[in-house]
Scaffold this active site. Structure first.
Site, PDB file in Angstrom:
ATOM      1  N   MET A   1     -68.397 -30.817  89.206  1.00 38.51           N
ATOM      2  CA  MET A   1     -68.828 -30.130  88.014  1.00 38.51           C
ATOM      3  C   MET A   1     -67.640 -29.469  87.384  1.00 38.51           C
ATOM      4  SD  MET A   1     -69.755 -26.731  87.350  1.00 38.51           S
ATOM      5  CE  MET A   1     -69.246 -25.224  87.954  1.00 38.51           C
ATOM      6  N   PRO A   2     -67.484 -29.289  86.190  1.00 36.43           N
ATOM      7  CA  PRO A   2     -68.264 -29.821  85.086  1.00 36.43           C
ATOM      8  C   PRO A   2     -67.762 -31.201  84.647  1.00 36.43           C
ATOM      9  CG  PRO A   2     -66.721 -28.206  84.261  1.00 36.43           C
ATOM     10  CD  PRO A   2     -66.557 -28.240  85.763  1.00 36.43           C
ATOM     11  N   HIS A   3     -68.636 -31.924  83.964  1.00 38.86           N
ATOM     12  CA  HIS A   3     -68.300 -33.246  83.435  1.00 38.86           C
ATOM     13  C   HIS A   3     -68.485 -33.211  81.921  1.00 38.86           C
ATOM     14  CE1 HIS A   3     -67.996 -37.543  82.952  1.00 38.86           C
ATOM     15  NE2 HIS A   3     -69.141 -37.527  82.301  1.00 38.86           N
ATOM     16  N   VAL A  40     -63.146 -31.039  87.566  1.00 41.86           N
ATOM     17  CA  VAL A  40     -63.415 -31.442  86.184  1.00 41.86           C
ATOM     18  C   VAL A  40     -63.268 -32.952  86.031  1.00 41.86           C
ATOM     19  CG1 VAL A  40     -62.621 -31.235  83.784  1.00 41.86           C
ATOM     20  CG2 VAL A  40     -62.616 -29.229  85.288  1.00 41.86           C
ATOM     21  N   SER A  41     -64.219 -33.566  85.311  1.00 43.57           N
ATOM     22  CA  SER A  41     -64.086 -34.977  84.933  1.00 43.57           C
ATOM     23  C   SER A  41     -64.361 -35.105  83.442  1.00 43.57           C
ATOM     24  CB  SER A  41     -65.032 -35.869  85.741  1.00 43.57           C
ATOM     25  OG  SER A  41     -66.371 -35.458  85.585  1.00 43.57           O
TER      26      SER A  41
END
Length: 74
Positions: A1-3, A40-41
């Site tokens: 998370m977050p994406h 993060v992604s």
């Protein structure tokens, strides 16, 4: 998370532009959510302008307006 998933009109970003965008978004998300960069992604999805209303505007913006934290001006 977050994406973060970004739908956009096709525009070619070279690797430098993609890297800069990912770095800027990552730093903003790290700051906002207090997570490590590794959490993060980020995804980029080009969408043809002729498909925007059907694929993005109606299902992701209009029908989910309660989730928006910034509303488009169009």
């Amino acid at each position: 998370m977050p994406h973060v998933h970004i739908s956009h009109f096709p525009k070619e970003l070279d690797q430098e532009g993609r890297d800069a965008l990912a770095a800027d978004l990552t730093q903003a998300l790290v700051r906002a959510f207090g997570v490590d960069e590794g959490a993060v992604s980020v995804a980029l999805e080009p969408v043809d302008a002729s498909d925007w209303q059907q694929r993005v505007y109606r299902p992701q913006i209009l029908d989910r307006a309660d989730l928006l934290i910034k509303t488009p001006a169009y």
